[in-house]
Design a protein around this motif. Structure first.
Motif, mmCIF file in Angstrom:
data_model
loop_
_atom_site.group_PDB
_atom_site.id
_atom_site.type_symbol
_atom_site.label_atom_id
_atom_site.label_comp_id
_atom_site.label_asym_id
_atom_site.label_seq_id
_atom_site.Cartn_x
_atom_site.Cartn_y
_atom_site.Cartn_z
ATOM 1 N N GLU A 113 0.843 -1.199 0.000
ATOM 2 C CA GLU A 113 0.000 0.000 0.000
ATOM 3 C C GLU A 113 0.874 1.244 0.000
ATOM 4 O O GLU A 113 1.836 1.331 0.761
ATOM 5 C CB GLU A 113 -0.923 0.015 1.226
ATOM 6 N N VAL A 114 0.533 2.203 -0.859
ATOM 7 C CA VAL A 114 1.342 3.417 -0.971
ATOM 8 C C VAL A 114 0.440 4.644 -0.867
ATOM 9 O O VAL A 114 -0.745 4.602 -1.218
ATOM 10 C CB VAL A 114 2.123 3.462 -2.302
ATOM 11 N N ILE A 115 0.999 5.718 -0.375
ATOM 12 C CA ILE A 115 0.284 6.989 -0.297
ATOM 13 C C ILE A 115 0.356 7.693 -1.645
ATOM 14 O O ILE A 115 1.436 7.894 -2.195
ATOM 15 C CB ILE A 115 0.871 7.878 0.814
ATOM 16 N N LEU A 116 -0.813 8.067 -2.161
ATOM 17 C CA LEU A 116 -0.889 8.751 -3.453
ATOM 18 C C LEU A 116 -1.042 10.265 -3.301
ATOM 19 O O LEU A 116 -0.619 11.023 -4.163
ATOM 20 C CB LEU A 116 -2.062 8.198 -4.267
ATOM 21 N N TRP A 117 -1.664 10.671 -2.206
ATOM 22 C CA TRP A 117 -1.898 12.109 -1.989
ATOM 23 C C TRP A 117 -2.206 12.346 -0.522
ATOM 24 O O TRP A 117 -2.830 11.514 0.138
ATOM 25 C CB TRP A 117 -3.069 12.598 -2.836
ATOM 26 N N THR A 176 -14.699 20.440 -2.584
ATOM 27 C CA THR A 176 -15.009 19.417 -1.590
ATOM 28 C C THR A 176 -15.392 18.137 -2.299
ATOM 29 O O THR A 176 -16.188 18.155 -3.249
ATOM 30 C CB THR A 176 -16.165 19.879 -0.681
ATOM 31 N N ILE A 177 -14.828 17.023 -1.851
ATOM 32 C CA ILE A 177 -15.174 15.703 -2.386
ATOM 33 C C ILE A 177 -15.962 14.970 -1.316
ATOM 34 O O ILE A 177 -15.426 14.623 -0.264
ATOM 35 C CB ILE A 177 -13.916 14.905 -2.771
ATOM 36 N N ALA A 178 -17.251 14.766 -1.575
ATOM 37 C CA ALA A 178 -18.125 14.064 -0.636
ATOM 38 C C ALA A 178 -18.183 12.591 -1.015
ATOM 39 O O ALA A 178 -18.269 12.238 -2.200
ATOM 40 C CB ALA A 178 -19.520 14.670 -0.655
ATOM 41 N N LYS A 194 -7.862 17.847 -9.443
ATOM 42 C CA LYS A 194 -6.712 16.955 -9.553
ATOM 43 C C LYS A 194 -6.794 15.832 -8.528
ATOM 44 O O LYS A 194 -6.512 14.669 -8.831
ATOM 45 C CB LYS A 194 -5.422 17.753 -9.368
ATOM 46 N N VAL A 195 -7.194 16.173 -7.304
ATOM 47 C CA VAL A 195 -7.327 15.156 -6.255
ATOM 48 C C VAL A 195 -8.427 14.164 -6.615
ATOM 49 O O VAL A 195 -8.285 12.953 -6.411
ATOM 50 C CB VAL A 195 -7.624 15.825 -4.896
ATOM 51 N N ALA A 196 -9.542 14.657 -7.173
ATOM 52 C CA ALA A 196 -10.627 13.771 -7.592
ATOM 53 C C ALA A 196 -10.160 12.791 -8.661
ATOM 54 O O ALA A 196 -10.557 11.618 -8.657
ATOM 55 C CB ALA A 196 -11.805 14.598 -8.097
ATOM 56 N N ALA A 197 -9.314 13.263 -9.566
ATOM 57 C CA ALA A 197 -8.788 12.379 -10.605
ATOM 58 C C ALA A 197 -7.895 11.297 -9.996
ATOM 59 O O ALA A 197 -7.942 10.130 -10.411
ATOM 60 C CB ALA A 197 -8.021 13.194 -11.640
#
Length: 213
Positions: A23-27, A141-143, A181-184
């Motif tokens: 498992e890796v951190i992407l953001w 915001t990403i819900a 960008k985060v949503a992508a």
């Protein structure tokens, strides 16, 4: 997006334990203070309320006082508005600094809480959909709509929730910079994690709006 000013004893910043193998951190990120202040703490409504009080007080005073003196009667309300704004700003700042949102190759983790810190883990298979509300400056915001019978507390998660969804609480990455960008990143990670896309969609709403259900 590391934050060097974080002081923490966490094994991994934003997470309660070390990442499992593979498992890796992407953001990683946190809310922007001023958007959080406006959206979660309703700064514009608060200032509007004080503006009405000042106009009312000055208007009433002009019936018995010269305009210059009438304007001074609104000064206490102006000072009070400044004090309330400062308090709300400190609350937003504390919430933002205490928060770390993390997207890994397996899940979304939310370390939240200025007074009582908790970490919410949302594996991709438990996320039904993600809805993006985007503002003109790129902050958004990403819900997250979850699957299953898990009951999440709106009050415990606030302000890291989709506003006004009290019956079915939706955890949210609130007021994050470069939200599209985060949503992508989130959509790509979720699709890679499972054989079928876990997220029904990542919908980009009109600025200031919430994506339709």
């Amino acid at each position: 997006m590391p934050h060097d000013d974080d002081v923490t004893v966490e094994p991994v910043k934003g997470l309660p334990e070390d990442l499992p193998p593979g498992e890796v951190i992407l953001w990683q990120g946190r809310p922007s203070v001023w958007p959080l202040l406006r959206e979660a703490l309703s700064l514009n409504w608060v200032l509007g309320y004080f503006a009405l009080l000042i106009v009312w007080r000055v208007g009433v005073s002009t019936t018995t006082l010269p305009l210059g003196q009438a304007l001074l009667t609104g000064l206490p309300f102006l000072i009070l508005a400044g004090v309330v704004t400062a308090i709300l700003y400190l609350i937003a700042l504390a919430q933002a600094r205490a928060t770390v949102y993390t997207i890994t190759s397996e899940r979304i983790a939310m370390r939240i809480g200025a007074a009582l810190t908790i970490t919410l883990n949302l594996p991709f298979p438990k996320i039904a959909a993600a809805d993006l509300s985007l503002s003109r400056n790129g902050t958004g915001t990403i819900a997250l709509r979850t699957m299953g019978q898990a009951r999440l507390s709106y009050m415990i998660l606030w302000p890291h929730v989709r506003p006004w969804h009290l019956k079915e609480t939706q955890p949210a990455l609130r007021c994050i910079p470069d939200a599209a960008k985060v949503a992508a990143i989130l959509a790509e990670a979720a699709e890679t994690r499972v054989s079928r896309p876990t997220l029904e969609r990542v919908a980009i709403a009109h600025p200031g709006a919430v994506a339709a259900e």
